[in-house]
Design an enzyme around this catalytic site. Structure first.
Site, short mmCIF file in Angstrom:
data_model
loop_
_atom_site.label_atom_id
_atom_site.label_comp_id
_atom_site.label_asym_id
_atom_site.label_seq_id
_atom_site.Cartn_x
_atom_site.Cartn_y
_atom_site.Cartn_z
N LYS A 1 -10.09 -9.16 8.95
CA LYS A 1 -8.82 -8.63 9.50
C LYS A 1 -8.33 -9.60 10.56
O LYS A 1 -9.13 -10.29 11.20
CB LYS A 1 -9.04 -7.25 10.14
CG LYS A 1 -7.79 -6.41 10.17
CD LYS A 1 -7.51 -5.80 8.81
CE LYS A 1 -6.28 -4.92 8.80
NZ LYS A 1 -6.20 -4.17 7.53
P1 NAD Z 1 4.13 0.18 9.14
O1 NAD Z 1 4.23 -0.58 10.38
O2 NAD Z 1 5.02 -0.16 7.99
O3 NAD Z 1 4.30 1.76 9.41
C1 NAD Z 1 3.60 2.49 10.38
C2 NAD Z 1 4.39 3.76 10.65
O4 NAD Z 1 3.63 4.61 11.51
C3 NAD Z 1 5.73 3.53 11.34
O5 NAD Z 1 6.69 4.37 10.74
C4 NAD Z 1 5.48 3.98 12.77
O6 NAD Z 1 6.65 4.44 13.39
C5 NAD Z 1 4.50 5.08 12.53
N1 NAD Z 1 3.66 5.46 13.67
C6 NAD Z 1 2.94 4.66 14.50
N2 NAD Z 1 2.30 5.41 15.40
C7 NAD Z 1 2.60 6.71 15.14
C8 NAD Z 1 2.24 7.94 15.71
N3 NAD Z 1 1.40 8.01 16.73
N4 NAD Z 1 2.76 9.08 15.18
C9 NAD Z 1 3.58 9.03 14.13
N5 NAD Z 1 3.95 7.89 13.54
C10 NAD Z 1 3.47 6.74 14.04
O7 NAD Z 1 2.57 0.07 8.71
P2 NAD Z 1 1.92 0.33 7.28
O8 NAD Z 1 1.76 -0.98 6.61
O9 NAD Z 1 2.60 1.47 6.62
O10 NAD Z 1 0.45 0.78 7.74
C11 NAD Z 1 0.14 2.11 8.11
C12 NAD Z 1 -1.36 2.32 7.98
O11 NAD Z 1 -1.77 2.02 6.64
C13 NAD Z 1 -2.20 1.40 8.87
O12 NAD Z 1 -3.37 2.10 9.27
C14 NAD Z 1 -2.59 0.27 7.94
O13 NAD Z 1 -3.77 -0.38 8.36
C15 NAD Z 1 -2.80 1.05 6.66
N6 NAD Z 1 -2.73 0.25 5.44
C16 NAD Z 1 -1.72 -0.61 5.18
C17 NAD Z 1 -1.71 -1.34 3.99
C18 NAD Z 1 -0.61 -2.31 3.65
O14 NAD Z 1 -0.75 -3.03 2.64
N7 NAD Z 1 0.49 -2.35 4.40
C19 NAD Z 1 -2.76 -1.19 3.07
C20 NAD Z 1 -3.75 -0.27 3.33
C21 NAD Z 1 -3.73 0.44 4.52
#
Ligand code: NAD
Length: 423
Positions: A113
């Protein structure tokens, strides 16, 4: 660019959480002490402090990390996160979870990561590009198509992957698309990669409903975090007959017991930067969203959102972890006692790295698959992994998380012993 971000400090240190989860599962395996220790700790960690020229001519120094947790199963794979709350311990935990995720779904990767302590929304596009190219250069001593392949995560997206790919290619003197995944299609990305994490969450939510005996059609769903992953999960569950009763982002949440249309909410968010204010919905807080009576709760934001403090309030029947590490071990215990079925992150959100693997393979071979092939193979791997983990959970009488970790750790330990300890 990815959705609006705020600083939300995790309520429990993610590295402590990752180690507690590891120890729980490792207790079920006959691992020798030294092997267990080796599997727990990151193989290598890089911290970089680097300058970026800002639009006003000033220079700002940023801190970034890249952690490789394990190289036992193959090259390391893991996303890059841009967020003000990035810490070395957080990146360590996320790298370790990537090792177990790749292992449990059968990919030939170890976990990694990376992250930069930055709010990407506070930078101009030029500043973001300069920061990305410099960070990519700083971590290029670890990054390569054969050694370590980054991907998007919270706060990063396909454009950022394109800048990393271009920077690396400029340094080596030839185009190297397979150094990152999650790229735009125009430069060697894969069909289905952008929606893969959310698609995988939908697939396991469907399997979990079958197991628990809840019809997916009409199931009531609350999703915390309406970003890249959460918005896709919302759209797919909505398309398959679920009623999306609540959605949230850092500004707050929205609630409509008759159901929200995720695409209309997306359009509202694109215009206003938040889901809040969406017409025909009541406002609710993150705490209220997590405590809603519903069939499926999908935490899709950050780590440690459901802890020993608030887990008792959860009234969902199924929790599907779209985010990495949203539940702490204390929360796991409380939800297990309450009979709530939790699908752990390393299975639930593995769709992202599975299709990243497909993208990497396509890039190395320069032979590209159709969207149908990608979807079909994703579904095949996710259903198989979910079924195997469920079986281990039933056989050993443990939660799905511990079952997934037992399988994942066992596979890495087996490969390690087969390879032998060098020299
Ligand atoms: P992103 O930045 O696109 O979205 C995150 C969202 O969460 C945003 O809408 C933000 O406003 C919201 N958020 C943050 N803190 C919050 C809170 N306390 N309460 C409510 N909403 C909140 O990120 P993403 O890529 O969607 O990633 C989200 C999660 O999924 C992370 O844990 C990431 O590690 C995981 N993930 C992402 C991927 C990928 O390929 N992007 C793959 C697997 C897992």
């Amino acid at each position: 660019m990815a959705a609006q971000l705020d600083v939300v400090a995790p309520r429990e240190d993610p590295w402590a959480v990752a180690l507690r989860q590891f120890n729980r599962a490792a207790d079920h395996l006959p691992l020798k002490r030294g092997i267990r220790e080796f599997l727990a700790y990151p193989k290598r960690e890089l911290t970089v402090n680097f300058p970026v020229k800002m639009d006003d001519g000033s220079v700002r120094v940023f801190t970034g990390y890249r952690v490789h947790h394990s190289t036992v199963l193959g090259p390391t794979k893991g996303g890059i996160r841009y967020h003000p709350g990035v810490t070395l311990n957080g990146i360590r935990a996320l790298a370790m979870w990537m090792t177990w995720k790749c292992s449990v779904v059968g990919l030939p990767y170890g976990g990694a990561k990376g992250g930069v302590v930055v709010d990407p929304h506070a930078l101009s596009r030029d500043e973001l590009e300069h920061l990305t190219r410099r960070y990519a250069t700083e971590i290029s001593i670890l990054m390569s198509p054969e050694g370590d392949i980054p991907a998007p995560d919270l706060g990063t997206d396909a454009q950022i992957m394109a800048w990393i790919m271009d920077t690396y290619s400029m340094h080596v003197g030839h185009s190297t698309p397979s150094v990152v995944t999650g790229k735009p299609l125009s430069i060697g990305g894969s069909f289905g990669r952008a929606e893969a994490p959310g698609r995988g969450v939908w697939l396991v939510a469907r399997e979990a409903c079958r197991h628990v005996g809840i019809p997916l059609e009409g199931a009531r769903v609350a999703i915390q975090g309406f970003g890249a992953v959460g918005a896709t999960v919302a759209a797919l569950l909505h398309d398959h007959g679920c009623v999306i009763v609540a959605l949230s982002d850092t500004q707050g949440g929205i609630y409509n017991p008759s159901g929200l249309d995720p695409r209309a909410v997306r359009a509202h968010k694109d215009q206003h930067g938040t889901v809040v204010g969406f017409r025909g919905a009541d406002r609710l807080s993150t705490a209220e969203l997590l405590a809603l009576p519903c069939d499926i709760l999908v935490p899709s934001a950050l780590e440690a959102q459901i802890t020993g403090e608030n887990a008792g309030a959860v009234r969902a029947k199924i929790v599907v972890e779209a985010a990495n590490g949203p539940l702490t071990p204390d929360a796991d215990d409380i939800l297990a006692d309450a009979g709530i079925f939790v699908v752990p992150d390393i299975v639930a959100n593995s769709g992202g790295v599975i299709v990243s693997y497909f993208e990497w393979v396509q890039g190395l071979q320069q032979f590209f698959w159709s969207e149908e092939e990608v979807h079909h193979n994703l579904e095949r791997i996710m259903r198989r992994s979910f079924g195997q983990v469920l079986q281990t959970s039933v056989e050993k009488g443990v939660t799905l998380r511990t079952a997934a970790l037992i399988r994942a750790i066992d596979r890495v330990a087996d490969a390690l012993l087969t390879r032998g300890i060098y020299p």
